[in-house]
Design an enzyme around this catalytic site. Structure first.
Site, PDB file in Angstrom:
ATOM      1  N   LYS A  30       0.838  -0.533  -0.072  1.00 58.60           N
ATOM      2  CA  LYS A  30       0.313   0.146   0.161  1.00 58.60           C
ATOM      3  C   LYS A  30       0.694   1.635  -0.057  1.00 58.60           C
ATOM      4  CE  LYS A  30      -1.074   2.445   2.833  1.00 58.60           C
ATOM      5  NZ  LYS A  30      -1.533   2.784   4.021  1.00 58.60           N
ATOM      6  N   ASP A  46      -6.267   1.221   1.069  1.00 60.17           N
ATOM      7  CA  ASP A  46      -6.113   1.327   2.725  1.00 60.17           C
ATOM      8  C   ASP A  46      -7.640   0.963   3.114  1.00 60.17           C
ATOM      9  OD1 ASP A  46      -7.989   3.128   1.927  1.00 60.17           O
ATOM     10  OD2 ASP A  46      -7.130   4.795   2.789  1.00 60.17           O
TER      11      ASP A  46
END
Length: 219
Positions: free
Chosen positions: A121, A139
């Site tokens: 991420k 996220d």
């Protein structure tokens, strides 16, 4: 799950709701962005921004972070969650930058993910925001929204959510869509109190319909 065509139409609505969505972590360069994203794990962007203003004034380079004792760095970031582990990772990351990358943030996913505290991420965010490379970071907001809307399955892991979104959304829109989905989850489809009553996607949202039916039973 809904069809790819339906999923994209819902994402189009979200794009209209938040046309100017962008990264809310305050930074001036790729190095600061990487540190900020590392600090943002399990913490809000607002909380991170409060500490990075003085932090980035104090620490300008990897050498600056390595020049202080770990206890001092911990104290500088102690107001956010997991600060001890994050301080340790920042130290390791900065050492790796000096040892392997001439003190500069690398520009490939593999090299970014080789740094302490940097997962997929974080690497996606840095590639997208710092270097403009098409990336769609997932996220907690992006994952929640994608599953609530039926774009992905509830049992899908983060990588499966990312892969699904990348199939649905044209590559040239990945960077913008990432921020728009975050804004939708952060300011509209909230974790505890989603604004279903004013949501333009309510009729097609499986989670919204489920919540609505539950309220009818309670009544």
């Amino acid at each position: 799950m809904i069809s790819n065509k339906k999923a994209l139409s819902m994402i189009d609505v979200i794009a209209e709701m938040f046309p100017n969505a962008e990264c809310e972590l305050v930074h001036d360069n790729p190095f600061e962005l990487t540190i900020a994203v590392l600090l943002s794990a399990q913490t809000t962007d607002n909380a991170v921004n409060k500490i990075t203003k003085p932090l980035f004034e104090k620490y300008k380079s990897p050498e600056d972070y390595l020049a202080v004792d770990i206890a001092e760095l911990e104290n500088d970031i102690r107001t956010i969650g997991l600060y001890r582990n994050k301080a340790k990772n920042i130290k390791k990351l900065c050492q790796s930058l000096l040892d392997k990358f001439d003190g500069q943030i690398p520009q490939t996913h593999a090299e970014l993910e080789s740094l302490a505290g940097v997962g997929r991420k974080t690497a996606n965010v840095v590639m997208s925001v710092a270097f403009g490379e098409p990336s769609l970071a997932v996220d907690t907001h992006v994952e929640r929204v994608s599953k609530r809307l039926g774009i992905c399955r509830w049992k899908d892991n983060v990588r499966q959510v990312e892969d699904k979104l990348c199939k649905v959304v044209p590559r040239e829109r990945w960077n913008r869509t990432h921020h728009q989905l975050i804004f939708f989850g952060r300011y509209h489809c909230l974790a505890r109190s989603p604004k279903c009553d004013i949501c333009p996607l309510f009729e097609d949202c499986r989670e919204g319909q489920k919540r609505y039916k539950a309220t009818l039973k309670e009544a």
